[in-house]
Design a protein around this motif. Structure first.
Motif, PDB file in Angstrom:
ATOM      1  N   ARG A 123       0.736  -1.368  -0.058  1.00  0.00           N
ATOM      2  CA  ARG A 123       0.008  -0.008   0.028  1.00  0.00           C
ATOM      3  C   ARG A 123       0.847   1.357  -0.024  1.00  0.00           C
ATOM      4  O   ARG A 123       0.305   2.513  -0.152  1.00  0.00           O
ATOM      5  N   ARG A 124       2.204   1.151   0.126  1.00  0.00           N
ATOM      6  CA  ARG A 124       2.864   2.089   0.006  1.00  0.00           C
ATOM      7  C   ARG A 124       3.030   2.925  -1.258  1.00  0.00           C
ATOM      8  O   ARG A 124       2.464   2.057  -2.290  1.00  0.00           O
ATOM      9  N   TYR A 125       3.499   4.138  -1.601  1.00  0.00           N
ATOM     10  CA  TYR A 125       3.328   4.798  -2.799  1.00  0.00           C
ATOM     11  C   TYR A 125       4.962   4.698  -3.424  1.00  0.00           C
ATOM     12  O   TYR A 125       5.666   5.112  -2.389  1.00  0.00           O
ATOM     13  N   PRO A 126       5.019   4.787  -4.585  1.00  0.00           N
ATOM     14  CA  PRO A 126       6.471   4.856  -5.161  1.00  0.00           C
ATOM     15  C   PRO A 126       7.143   5.951  -4.681  1.00  0.00           C
ATOM     16  O   PRO A 126       6.153   7.088  -4.878  1.00  0.00           O
ATOM     17  N   MET A 127       8.361   6.099  -4.824  1.00  0.00           N
ATOM     18  CA  MET A 127       9.182   7.364  -4.630  1.00  0.00           C
ATOM     19  C   MET A 127       9.987   7.668  -6.025  1.00  0.00           C
ATOM     20  O   MET A 127      10.863   6.824  -6.195  1.00  0.00           O
ATOM     21  N   MET A 128       9.637   8.760  -6.470  1.00  0.00           N
ATOM     22  CA  MET A 128      10.222   9.292  -7.844  1.00  0.00           C
ATOM     23  C   MET A 128      10.263   8.076  -8.855  1.00  0.00           C
ATOM     24  O   MET A 128      11.123   7.932  -9.506  1.00  0.00           O
ATOM     25  N   ALA A 129       9.199   7.342  -8.959  1.00  0.00           N
ATOM     26  CA  ALA A 129       8.997   6.378  -9.938  1.00  0.00           C
ATOM     27  C   ALA A 129       7.672   6.028 -10.162  1.00  0.00           C
ATOM     28  O   ALA A 129       6.554   6.638  -9.274  1.00  0.00           O
ATOM     29  N   GLU A 130       7.418   5.507 -11.470  1.00  0.00           N
ATOM     30  CA  GLU A 130       5.829   5.285 -11.663  1.00  0.00           C
ATOM     31  C   GLU A 130       5.258   4.317 -10.862  1.00  0.00           C
ATOM     32  O   GLU A 130       4.144   4.276 -10.620  1.00  0.00           O
ATOM     33  N   ARG A 131       5.963   3.048 -10.617  1.00  0.00           N
ATOM     34  CA  ARG A 131       5.531   2.112  -9.776  1.00  0.00           C
ATOM     35  C   ARG A 131       6.589   1.576  -8.910  1.00  0.00           C
ATOM     36  O   ARG A 131       7.638   1.894  -8.935  1.00  0.00           O
ATOM     37  N   GLN A 132       6.054   0.730  -7.919  1.00  0.00           N
ATOM     38  CA  GLN A 132       6.923  -0.003  -6.993  1.00  0.00           C
ATOM     39  C   GLN A 132       6.682  -1.419  -7.115  1.00  0.00           C
ATOM     40  O   GLN A 132       5.739  -1.985  -7.625  1.00  0.00           O
ATOM     41  N   VAL A 133       7.669  -2.311  -6.860  1.00  0.00           N
ATOM     42  CA  VAL A 133       7.782  -3.881  -7.003  1.00  0.00           C
ATOM     43  C   VAL A 133       7.799  -4.522  -5.511  1.00  0.00           C
ATOM     44  O   VAL A 133       8.830  -4.152  -4.769  1.00  0.00           O
ATOM     45  N   VAL A 134       6.922  -5.616  -5.042  1.00  0.00           N
ATOM     46  CA  VAL A 134       6.714  -6.207  -3.810  1.00  0.00           C
ATOM     47  C   VAL A 134       6.682  -7.650  -4.280  1.00  0.00           C
ATOM     48  O   VAL A 134       5.682  -8.079  -4.882  1.00  0.00           O
ATOM     49  N   ILE A 135       7.803  -8.292  -4.087  1.00  0.00           N
ATOM     50  CA  ILE A 135       8.016  -9.711  -4.430  1.00  0.00           C
ATOM     51  C   ILE A 135       8.076 -10.503  -3.207  1.00  0.00           C
ATOM     52  O   ILE A 135       8.789 -10.137  -2.160  1.00  0.00           O
ATOM     53  N   VAL A 136       6.982 -11.442  -3.011  1.00  0.00           N
ATOM     54  CA  VAL A 136       6.839 -12.500  -1.942  1.00  0.00           C
ATOM     55  C   VAL A 136       7.509 -13.876  -2.235  1.00  0.00           C
ATOM     56  O   VAL A 136       6.854 -14.634  -2.915  1.00  0.00           O
TER      57      VAL A 136
END
Length: 338
Positions: free
Chosen positions: A68-81
């Motif tokens: 649920r975090r928002y990306p920092m200075m990027a269009e998106r973020q990636v979370v891999i489990v």
């Protein structure tokens, strides 16, 4: 969705908010997760926007806090489990409800990837029933032996390299359906070969560590054609190289050959094309079946299968007496051919 379609969309930069990759075959799960990890974000973006978690250490609330975090200075973020099958509360009502709630309203700027290896979700539970509708999913199933040649051909084709049919069969038989090991052997083969052109059985034999002349394929051909001299040479090689040649898998290979021959013996049309289609073997391999059918009628095939079953039991210690594996195998081949 299948692995090829998911990879094609990823390469076209069509990203979904949630990927749930599950099943018994880890290769395709690692392939997709690895592509996302390497390619969705630039190296500069990864430092603040890419997180890799491990299921055993990450309850669902922790995973979703990251998602649920928002990306920092990027269009998106990636979370891999990784190892998502070990998420402590995934199969409990609390954890599955948290995930289902997130799937109803995912954060569009997050690419959340679950790598749930070695088993499927329980389709009787709410999460198992709804996951395919709410996320991009992959049910990664183990390939059957008859699917391996097509997988190998496609793997070479994707790398713009051609390979001879016999070389394909050798890789499938001697490496087997551990896809991670299989692709690793192919990658080493492609890396080590100096010349271009089509990959040959000689190159495969050298890479995998088998004799080019004295291997199970050549023995199958000798049995199919009635070449007792060549069969004897191969059996002698097997007998004197039992550390390199596994006898029980060799018996299993011949059992598969004779079982398929018995199916082919009941076909109304026994041309090579029909045999290849019915048995799901390559046209190259169909030649051996066609030749063998000229030597073995249904009665001989049934007797051969019985001998193979008996030898398998002997190799596993049933009524084997003092005979060595090599001696049991020699007698088996002799009785099949005579």
């Amino acid at each position: 969705m299948d692995a090829r379609k998911i990879l094609a969309d990823l390469k076209a930069r069509k990203y979904g908010p949630v990927y749930f990759l599950y099943g018994e075959e880890p290769y395709f799960i690692d392939l997709i997760a690895g592509y996302i990890e390497e390619n969705v974000l630039s190296d500069a973006e990864k430092g603040f926007n890419q997180v890799v978690l491990y299921g055993k250490e990450s309850p669902m609330a922790t995973i979703l806090t990251h998602a649920r975090r928002y990306p920092m200075m990027a269009e998106r973020q990636v979370v891999i489990v990784r190892e998502a099958q070990d998420v402590p509360d995934l199969n409990r009502e609390t954890g599955s409800k948290l995930l289902l709630d997130y799937l109803q309203r995912p954060v569009p700027s997050t690419v959340l990837v679950f790598c749930h290896k070695y088993k499927s979700l329980d389709k009787r539970r709410a999460l198992g029933k709804q996951i395919d509708k709410l996320a991009i999913t992959l049910d990664s199933k183990k390939l059957y032996d008859n699917q391996l040649p097509e997988f190998i051909r496609e793997y070479f084709k994707d790398r713009n390299v051609s390979i001879y049919p016999k070389a394909v069969d050798m890789l499938a038989e001697y490496v087997g359906n551990d896809l991670s090991r299989l692709t690793n052997e192919i990658d080493k083969l492609l890396l080590n070969r100096k010349e271009g052109g089509t990959v040959t059985e000689e190159q495969v034999a050298k890479q995998v560590g088998i004799s080019r002349e004295y291997n199970i394929f050549e023995l199958q051909r000798a049995i199919a054609t009635g070449d007792t001299l060549q069969a004897g040479k191969i059996v002698s090689y097997f007998e004197s190289h039992t550390r390199r040649v596994a006898i029980i898998p060799a018996v299993a290979f011949l059992y598969s050959f004779f079982s398929k021959l018995l199916v082919a013996a009941h076909l109304p049309d026994k041309n090579e094309r029909t045999i290849a289609s019915a048995l799901k073997v390559s046209p190259y391999a169909a030649r051996d079946y066609s030749q063998a059918l000229r030597r073995f009628d249904r009665q001989k095939l049934t007797a051969g299968i019985s001998l193979l079953r008996q030898a398998d039991l002997q190799l596993k210690g049933v009524n084997s007496g003092s005979a060595t594996p090599g001696q049991i195998f020699r007698e088996l081949v002799y009785r099949i051919m005579h």
